[in-house]
Design a protein around this motif. Sequence first.
Motif, PDB file in Angstrom:
ATOM      1  N   SER A 236       0.794  -1.244   0.000  1.00 58.19           N
ATOM      2  CA  SER A 236       0.000   0.000   0.000  1.00 58.19           C
ATOM      3  C   SER A 236       0.819   1.282   0.000  1.00 58.19           C
ATOM      4  O   SER A 236       0.273   2.356  -0.254  1.00 58.19           O
ATOM      5  N   LYS A 237       2.098   1.204   0.283  1.00 57.98           N
ATOM      6  CA  LYS A 237       2.955   2.392   0.411  1.00 57.98           C
ATOM      7  C   LYS A 237       2.370   3.412   1.391  1.00 57.98           C
ATOM      8  O   LYS A 237       2.483   4.631   1.186  1.00 57.98           O
ATOM      9  N   ASP A 238       1.711   2.907   2.412  1.00 61.32           N
ATOM     10  CA  ASP A 238       1.212   3.798   3.457  1.00 61.32           C
ATOM     11  C   ASP A 238       2.419   4.485   4.109  1.00 61.32           C
ATOM     12  O   ASP A 238       3.446   3.848   4.358  1.00 61.32           O
ATOM     13  N   ILE A 239       2.270   5.768   4.410  1.00 59.22           N
ATOM     14  CA  ILE A 239       3.435   6.531   4.871  1.00 59.22           C
ATOM     15  C   ILE A 239       3.965   5.996   6.205  1.00 59.22           C
ATOM     16  O   ILE A 239       5.179   6.027   6.454  1.00 59.22           O
ATOM     17  N   SER A 240       3.078   5.457   7.057  1.00 55.11           N
ATOM     18  CA  SER A 240       3.578   4.947   8.341  1.00 55.11           C
ATOM     19  C   SER A 240       4.458   3.716   8.116  1.00 55.11           C
ATOM     20  O   SER A 240       5.435   3.486   8.842  1.00 55.11           O
ATOM     21  N   ASP A 241       4.120   2.903   7.094  1.00 55.81           N
ATOM     22  CA  ASP A 241       4.965   1.748   6.777  1.00 55.81           C
ATOM     23  C   ASP A 241       6.289   2.196   6.150  1.00 55.81           C
ATOM     24  O   ASP A 241       7.341   1.611   6.409  1.00 55.81           O
ATOM     25  N   LEU A 242       6.234   3.226   5.325  1.00 53.70           N
ATOM     26  CA  LEU A 242       7.472   3.728   4.717  1.00 53.70           C
ATOM     27  C   LEU A 242       8.388   4.335   5.788  1.00 53.70           C
ATOM     28  O   LEU A 242       9.615   4.197   5.722  1.00 53.70           O
ATOM     29  N   GLU A 243       7.776   4.986   6.776  1.00 58.94           N
ATOM     30  CA  GLU A 243       8.580   5.510   7.893  1.00 58.94           C
ATOM     31  C   GLU A 243       9.227   4.359   8.666  1.00 58.94           C
ATOM     32  O   GLU A 243      10.408   4.416   9.027  1.00 58.94           O
ATOM     33  N   GLY A 244       8.439   3.304   8.899  1.00 58.41           N
ATOM     34  CA  GLY A 244       8.981   2.132   9.603  1.00 58.41           C
ATOM     35  C   GLY A 244      10.148   1.535   8.846  1.00 58.41           C
ATOM     36  O   GLY A 244      11.179   1.191   9.441  1.00 58.41           O
ATOM     37  N   MET A 245      10.017   1.424   7.536  1.00 61.90           N
ATOM     38  CA  MET A 245      11.098   0.840   6.731  1.00 61.90           C
ATOM     39  C   MET A 245      12.321   1.765   6.688  1.00 61.90           C
ATOM     40  O   MET A 245      13.460   1.293   6.640  1.00 61.90           O
ATOM     41  N   SER A 246      12.094   3.061   6.690  1.00 66.96           N
ATOM     42  CA  SER A 246      13.228   4.001   6.682  1.00 66.96           C
ATOM     43  C   SER A 246      14.071   3.853   7.949  1.00 66.96           C
ATOM     44  O   SER A 246      15.310   3.829   7.890  1.00 66.96           O
ATOM     45  N   VAL A 247      13.393   3.751   9.087  1.00 66.21           N
ATOM     46  CA  VAL A 247      14.125   3.591  10.353  1.00 66.21           C
ATOM     47  C   VAL A 247      14.796   2.217  10.396  1.00 66.21           C
ATOM     48  O   VAL A 247      15.937   2.075  10.843  1.00 66.21           O
ATOM     49  N   ALA A 248      14.080   1.192   9.907  1.00 69.64           N
ATOM     50  CA  ALA A 248      14.659  -0.161   9.885  1.00 69.64           C
ATOM     51  C   ALA A 248      15.947  -0.182   9.076  1.00 69.64           C
ATOM     52  O   ALA A 248      16.959  -0.769   9.483  1.00 69.64           O
ATOM     53  N   CYS A 249      15.901   0.469   7.928  1.00 70.26           N
ATOM     54  CA  CYS A 249      17.072   0.508   7.049  1.00 70.26           C
ATOM     55  C   CYS A 249      18.236   1.223   7.730  1.00 70.26           C
ATOM     56  O   CYS A 249      19.386   0.777   7.675  1.00 70.26           O
ATOM     57  N   LEU A 250      17.927   2.334   8.400  1.00 70.73           N
ATOM     58  CA  LEU A 250      18.959   3.077   9.135  1.00 70.73           C
ATOM     59  C   LEU A 250      19.588   2.206  10.219  1.00 70.73           C
ATOM     60  O   LEU A 250      20.816   2.115  10.330  1.00 70.73           O
ATOM     61  N   GLU A 251      18.736   1.553  10.996  1.00 72.84           N
ATOM     62  CA  GLU A 251      19.266   0.769  12.123  1.00 72.84           C
ATOM     63  C   GLU A 251      20.032  -0.460  11.637  1.00 72.84           C
ATOM     64  O   GLU A 251      21.066  -0.828  12.218  1.00 72.84           O
ATOM     65  N   ALA A 252      19.529  -1.100  10.587  1.00 66.11           N
ATOM     66  CA  ALA A 252      20.259  -2.252  10.035  1.00 66.11           C
ATOM     67  C   ALA A 252      21.608  -1.779   9.493  1.00 66.11           C
ATOM     68  O   ALA A 252      22.635  -2.450   9.652  1.00 66.11           O
ATOM     69  N   GLY A 253      21.619  -0.597   8.866  1.00 67.07           N
ATOM     70  CA  GLY A 253      22.859  -0.041   8.313  1.00 67.07           C
ATOM     71  C   GLY A 253      23.860   0.279   9.410  1.00 67.07           C
ATOM     72  O   GLY A 253      25.047  -0.033   9.300  1.00 67.07           O
ATOM     73  N   ILE A 254      23.370   0.899  10.496  1.00 66.22           N
ATOM     74  CA  ILE A 254      24.252   1.227  11.623  1.00 66.22           C
ATOM     75  C   ILE A 254      24.825  -0.060  12.223  1.00 66.22           C
ATOM     76  O   ILE A 254      26.014  -0.140  12.550  1.00 66.22           O
ATOM     77  N   ALA A 255      23.977  -1.091  12.332  1.00 64.65           N
ATOM     78  CA  ALA A 255      24.432  -2.367  12.913  1.00 64.65           C
ATOM     79  C   ALA A 255      25.515  -2.994  12.034  1.00 64.65           C
ATOM     80  O   ALA A 255      26.583  -3.378  12.517  1.00 64.65           O
ATOM     81  N   PHE A 256      25.267  -3.062  10.731  1.00 67.68           N
ATOM     82  CA  PHE A 256      26.251  -3.803   9.912  1.00 67.68           C
ATOM     83  C   PHE A 256      27.480  -2.981   9.568  1.00 67.68           C
ATOM     84  O   PHE A 256      28.557  -3.537   9.310  1.00 67.68           O
ATOM     85  N   SER A 257      27.364  -1.662   9.599  1.00 72.52           N
ATOM     86  CA  SER A 257      28.563  -0.858   9.365  1.00 72.52           C
ATOM     87  C   SER A 257      29.596  -1.130  10.460  1.00 72.52           C
ATOM     88  O   SER A 257      30.799  -1.103  10.203  1.00 72.52           O
ATOM     89  N   ASN A 258      29.104  -1.418  11.652  1.00 73.90           N
ATOM     90  CA  ASN A 258      29.999  -1.620  12.794  1.00 73.90           C
ATOM     91  C   ASN A 258      30.280  -3.092  13.114  1.00 73.90           C
ATOM     92  O   ASN A 258      31.333  -3.409  13.651  1.00 73.90           O
ATOM     93  N   ALA A 259      29.332  -3.984  12.783  1.00 74.99           N
ATOM     94  CA  ALA A 259      29.540  -5.416  13.087  1.00 74.99           C
ATOM     95  C   ALA A 259      29.930  -6.192  11.823  1.00 74.99           C
ATOM     96  O   ALA A 259      30.273  -7.358  11.906  1.00 74.99           O
ATOM     97  N   ILE A 260      29.850  -5.543  10.675  1.00 76.55           N
ATOM     98  CA  ILE A 260      30.126  -6.151   9.360  1.00 76.55           C
ATOM     99  C   ILE A 260      29.071  -7.234   9.063  1.00 76.55           C
ATOM    100  O   ILE A 260      28.064  -7.322   9.789  1.00 76.55           O
ATOM    101  N   LEU A 261      29.280  -8.013   8.022  1.00 79.32           N
ATOM    102  CA  LEU A 261      28.192  -8.865   7.502  1.00 79.32           C
ATOM    103  C   LEU A 261      28.563 -10.343   7.595  1.00 79.32           C
ATOM    104  O   LEU A 261      29.201 -10.754   8.532  1.00 79.32           O
ATOM    105  N   GLY A 262      28.143 -11.139   6.610  1.00 81.64           N
ATOM    106  CA  GLY A 262      28.406 -12.572   6.686  1.00 81.64           C
ATOM    107  C   GLY A 262      28.309 -13.244   5.331  1.00 81.64           C
ATOM    108  O   GLY A 262      28.429 -12.591   4.278  1.00 81.64           O
TER     109      GLY A 262
END
Length: 385
Positions: A236-262
């Motif tokens: 649906s591209k509801d804005i609340s879901d897009l906001e949720g995904m934006s924060v998720a992407c930020l937090e996943a990025g912060i996590a893997f930038s510092n812990a690296i990947l696999g």
Amino acid sequence: MNLDDQLLKFEVPEIIYGLGALSKIGHCAKRLGGEKLLLVTDPGIIASGWIDETLKYLRQEDLNFFIYDNVVTNPRDFQVEMGAKLYLQKGCDVIVAVGGGSPIDTAKGIAILVSNYGSLSEYEGCNKITQPIPPIVCVPTTAGTGADVTQFAVITNTRKRMKMTILSRAITPDISVVDPYLLKTKPADLIAATGMDALTHAFEAYVSSLSWSMTDPHAIHAVELIARHLTSAVRSKDISDLEGMSVACLEAGIAFSNAILGAVHALAHPLGGFYDTHHGVANAVLLPAVVKRNINHSVEKYARLARAMGCDTTGMTPDQAARSVLIMIDLMIDQLGLPKKLSDLGVSREDIPAMAELARADICMLTNPCTYEISEIIDIYQEVW
Ligand SMILES: [Fe+2]
């Protein structure tokens, strides 16, 4: 033991977040000393109208700019070199990247070349950048790569048909301007694929051998947000879901930038180099097969990931709880309608041994919770072929 082996780090750029955040882009570039900007983007972003909007805010700050849009998915080394020439010819001082991972990684590559010189392949690997690079401001237009907050850049070496991973704290952008409204113009299949990239970042960072108490909460929260918002964001591209995904992407990025990947990323990179496969789709195909093999090396963490994905593990043994994460991943891929086989992506079985060699040497393999022999990597590719 060497002292450096016992130290941990946590690095994150300044983040400006919220609906309408794009309007701050000129101000951000200016306070980093920008007068003449190189604006790196791609033709799709220009067509979506976001560059016109960006230019309006740059003009409000009386900034000069030059647009470089010769950027494609899985950005190529020669495109980075051309961007670097433009930056030097025009005497630019700050780089602004507007787009998904490709323009942002291109911007990082340009920043390296205009200050450290030589060719990008010299900087492949860990911390090879020695000279300060120009300031970088990023405006991500997808919720997936996290490139706007990470110390990674992945560029295709066209001569070798492989992706080069450049990992250096020097290329962590200075400012990330995250405006969830920009996701509105993204097609559903791209939101699905980039969302699976973000999920893979969070998974791999959480079980990484470099994960620690500063990265784990971001990884788990990213998984919770993706489980809650990704399928409905696609629908649906509801804005609340897009906001949720934006924060998720930020937090996943912060996590893997510092812990690296696999291993998922290690095996996904050759697919991009050989076949130009979309990075998020490659991760989605490989994630279940890698998790299945990793589980025994990190049972409690995979059980925690299952719960973060919404699985009620009450009454399960630790092993059952950990394995339930595979059901949750499979369910999500089904709901998103993403492919599950490499053969669906045009991958030739004959290339598997060569891709396996590259995957084994990929820097992301170093932090996987277990090591893989070349025969096991071939088995994974064969299993999902
Ligand atoms: Fe990724």
